[in-house]
Design a protein around this motif. Structure first.
Motif, PDB file in Angstrom:
ATOM      1  N   GLY A  55      29.162 -17.398-135.317  1.00 58.02           N
ATOM      2  CA  GLY A  55      28.318 -18.514-135.722  1.00 58.02           C
ATOM      3  C   GLY A  55      27.704 -18.348-137.088  1.00 58.02           C
ATOM      4  N   ILE A  56      28.462 -17.752-138.019  1.00 54.33           N
ATOM      5  CA  ILE A  56      27.970 -17.558-139.385  1.00 54.33           C
ATOM      6  C   ILE A  56      28.028 -18.892-140.116  1.00 54.33           C
ATOM      7  N   THR A  57      26.887 -19.350-140.616  1.00 56.61           N
ATOM      8  CA  THR A  57      26.845 -20.608-141.350  1.00 56.61           C
ATOM      9  C   THR A  57      27.433 -20.448-142.745  1.00 56.61           C
ATOM     10  N   GLY A  58      27.131 -19.344-143.410  1.00 59.23           N
ATOM     11  CA  GLY A  58      27.650 -19.137-144.758  1.00 59.23           C
ATOM     12  C   GLY A  58      27.598 -17.685-145.179  1.00 59.23           C
ATOM     13  N   ILE A  59      28.550 -17.299-146.021  1.00 59.86           N
ATOM     14  CA  ILE A  59      28.548 -15.990-146.668  1.00 59.86           C
ATOM     15  C   ILE A  59      28.578 -16.259-148.160  1.00 59.86           C
ATOM     16  N   TYR A  60      27.563 -15.781-148.855  1.00 64.72           N
ATOM     17  CA  TYR A  60      27.382 -16.056-150.281  1.00 64.72           C
ATOM     18  C   TYR A  60      27.399 -14.755-151.079  1.00 64.72           C
ATOM     19  N   ALA A  61      27.624 -14.879-152.379  1.00 65.90           N
ATOM     20  CA  ALA A  61      27.512 -13.764-153.311  1.00 65.90           C
ATOM     21  C   ALA A  61      26.961 -14.307-154.621  1.00 65.90           C
ATOM     22  N   LEU A  62      26.379 -13.423-155.402  1.00 59.59           N
ATOM     23  CA  LEU A  62      25.862 -13.815-156.712  1.00 59.59           C
ATOM     24  C   LEU A  62      26.981 -13.763-157.743  1.00 59.59           C
ATOM     25  N   ALA A  63      27.102 -14.811-158.529  1.00 63.38           N
ATOM     26  CA  ALA A  63      28.139 -14.894-159.554  1.00 63.38           C
ATOM     27  C   ALA A  63      28.042 -13.712-160.519  1.00 63.38           C
ATOM     28  N   GLU A  64      26.838 -13.312-160.838  1.00 66.66           N
ATOM     29  CA  GLU A  64      26.624 -12.182-161.747  1.00 66.66           C
ATOM     30  C   GLU A  64      27.206 -10.887-161.170  1.00 66.66           C
ATOM     31  N   ASP A  65      27.072 -10.697-159.852  1.00 71.22           N
ATOM     32  CA  ASP A  65      27.618  -9.495-159.211  1.00 71.22           C
ATOM     33  C   ASP A  65      29.145  -9.529-159.206  1.00 71.22           C
ATOM     34  N   VAL A  66      29.719 -10.684-158.946  1.00 72.34           N
ATOM     35  CA  VAL A  66      31.181 -10.824-158.958  1.00 72.34           C
ATOM     36  C   VAL A  66      31.711 -10.588-160.367  1.00 72.34           C
ATOM     37  N   ALA A  67      30.989 -11.014-161.374  1.00 79.90           N
ATOM     38  CA  ALA A  67      31.408 -10.824-162.766  1.00 79.90           C
ATOM     39  C   ALA A  67      31.485  -9.337-163.138  1.00 79.90           C
ATOM     40  N   GLN A  68      30.773  -8.483-162.414  1.00 77.87           N
ATOM     41  CA  GLN A  68      30.798  -7.041-162.674  1.00 77.87           C
ATOM     42  C   GLN A  68      32.070  -6.375-162.143  1.00 77.87           C
ATOM     43  N   LEU A  69      32.781  -7.062-161.254  1.00 79.46           N
ATOM     44  CA  LEU A  69      34.032  -6.527-160.714  1.00 79.46           C
ATOM     45  C   LEU A  69      35.154  -6.731-161.713  1.00 79.46           C
ATOM     46  N   SER A  70      36.157  -5.894-161.627  1.00 79.83           N
ATOM     47  CA  SER A  70      37.296  -6.064-162.528  1.00 79.83           C
ATOM     48  C   SER A  70      38.059  -7.340-162.150  1.00 79.83           C
ATOM     49  N   LYS A  78      40.415 -12.460-153.371  1.00 79.82           N
ATOM     50  CA  LYS A  78      40.539 -13.886-153.028  1.00 79.82           C
ATOM     51  C   LYS A  78      39.219 -14.421-152.461  1.00 79.82           C
ATOM     52  N   LEU A  79      38.165 -14.244-153.231  1.00 82.90           N
ATOM     53  CA  LEU A  79      36.814 -14.591-152.784  1.00 82.90           C
ATOM     54  C   LEU A  79      36.638 -16.070-152.475  1.00 82.90           C
ATOM     55  N   ASN A  80      37.377 -16.919-153.147  1.00 85.58           N
ATOM     56  CA  ASN A  80      37.235 -18.363-152.884  1.00 85.58           C
ATOM     57  C   ASN A  80      37.494 -18.692-151.426  1.00 85.58           C
ATOM     58  N   ALA A  81      38.374 -17.943-150.783  1.00 83.75           N
ATOM     59  CA  ALA A  81      38.706 -18.198-149.383  1.00 83.75           C
ATOM     60  C   ALA A  81      37.738 -17.510-148.415  1.00 83.75           C
ATOM     61  N   LYS A  82      36.946 -16.558-148.915  1.00 82.67           N
ATOM     62  CA  LYS A  82      36.096 -15.747-148.032  1.00 82.67           C
ATOM     63  C   LYS A  82      34.610 -16.037-148.157  1.00 82.67           C
ATOM     64  N   LEU A  83      34.227 -16.664-149.258  1.00 82.51           N
ATOM     65  CA  LEU A  83      32.806 -16.951-149.492  1.00 82.51           C
ATOM     66  C   LEU A  83      32.541 -18.442-149.407  1.00 82.51           C
ATOM     67  N   THR A  84      31.374 -18.776-148.932  1.00 77.84           N
ATOM     68  CA  THR A  84      30.957 -20.172-148.910  1.00 77.84           C
ATOM     69  C   THR A  84      30.699 -20.655-150.324  1.00 77.84           C
ATOM     70  N   ALA A  85      30.063 -19.789-151.134  1.00 82.25           N
ATOM     71  CA  ALA A  85      29.771 -20.150-152.523  1.00 82.25           C
ATOM     72  C   ALA A  85      29.365 -18.918-153.320  1.00 82.25           C
ATOM     73  N   LEU A  86      29.617 -18.994-154.630  1.00 85.20           N
ATOM     74  CA  LEU A  86      29.056 -18.050-155.587  1.00 85.20           C
ATOM     75  C   LEU A  86      27.800 -18.697-156.142  1.00 85.20           C
ATOM     76  N   LEU A  87      26.716 -17.957-156.179  1.00 81.11           N
ATOM     77  CA  LEU A  87      25.435 -18.516-156.585  1.00 81.11           C
ATOM     78  C   LEU A  87      24.954 -17.956-157.907  1.00 81.11           C
ATOM     79  N   THR A  88      24.355 -18.812-158.719  1.00 82.47           N
ATOM     80  CA  THR A  88      23.630 -18.349-159.898  1.00 82.47           C
ATOM     81  C   THR A  88      22.287 -17.811-159.412  1.00 82.47           C
ATOM     82  N   ASP A  89      21.540 -17.159-160.284  1.00 80.13           N
ATOM     83  CA  ASP A  89      20.215 -16.667-159.891  1.00 80.13           C
ATOM     84  C   ASP A  89      19.315 -17.810-159.423  1.00 80.13           C
ATOM     85  N   GLY A  90      19.376 -18.935-160.134  1.00 81.92           N
ATOM     86  CA  GLY A  90      18.560 -20.098-159.765  1.00 81.92           C
ATOM     87  C   GLY A  90      18.943 -20.651-158.397  1.00 81.92           C
ATOM     88  N   GLU A  91      20.237 -20.693-158.128  1.00 84.41           N
ATOM     89  CA  GLU A  91      20.704 -21.182-156.823  1.00 84.41           C
ATOM     90  C   GLU A  91      20.307 -20.219-155.707  1.00 84.41           C
TER      91      GLU A  91
END
Length: 109
Positions: A55-70, A78-91
């Protein structure tokens, strides 16, 4: 009301973090992966299954953290298929203040 669990974990502590999350999990809760934790999303999904977390409503990550990955790592995950959304700090701030969450819990072991 639901809980937003923020997980900041290394690969070595991810299973323990997932077990901690399972103690208070309710269907409708969400997860935000912080720091390098997003690189372990496949392991997280396996551990969530082991802990019978459903019953997971969403799995999110911070765009800044993803940008640190190679680029290679990001492509292979393939994060687009596994995450609900990438969030900015404001989001992220807006999400934590969302009225659908009655609490925000950070798990950092």
């Amino acid at each position: 009301m639901a809980t937003l669990y923020q997980i900041h974990s290394t690969m070595d502590t991810l299973r323990r973090s997932t077990n901690e999350l399972a103690l208070t999990w309710r269907a409708g809760d969400s997860i935000l992966l912080l720091g390098a934790t997003v690189a372990f999303v496949d392991w997280l999904n396996a551990y969530l299954g082991d802990a019978d977390i459903e019953g997971i409503t969403g799995i999110y990550a911070l765009a800044e953290d993803v940008a640190q990955l190679s680029t290679t790592t990001t492509s292979q995950l393939k994060l687009n298929a596994k995450l609900t959304a990438l969030l900015t700090d404001g989001e992220w701030v807006k999400l934590t203040q969302d009225t659908s969450f009655d609490k925000v819990v950070t798990i950092a072991l």
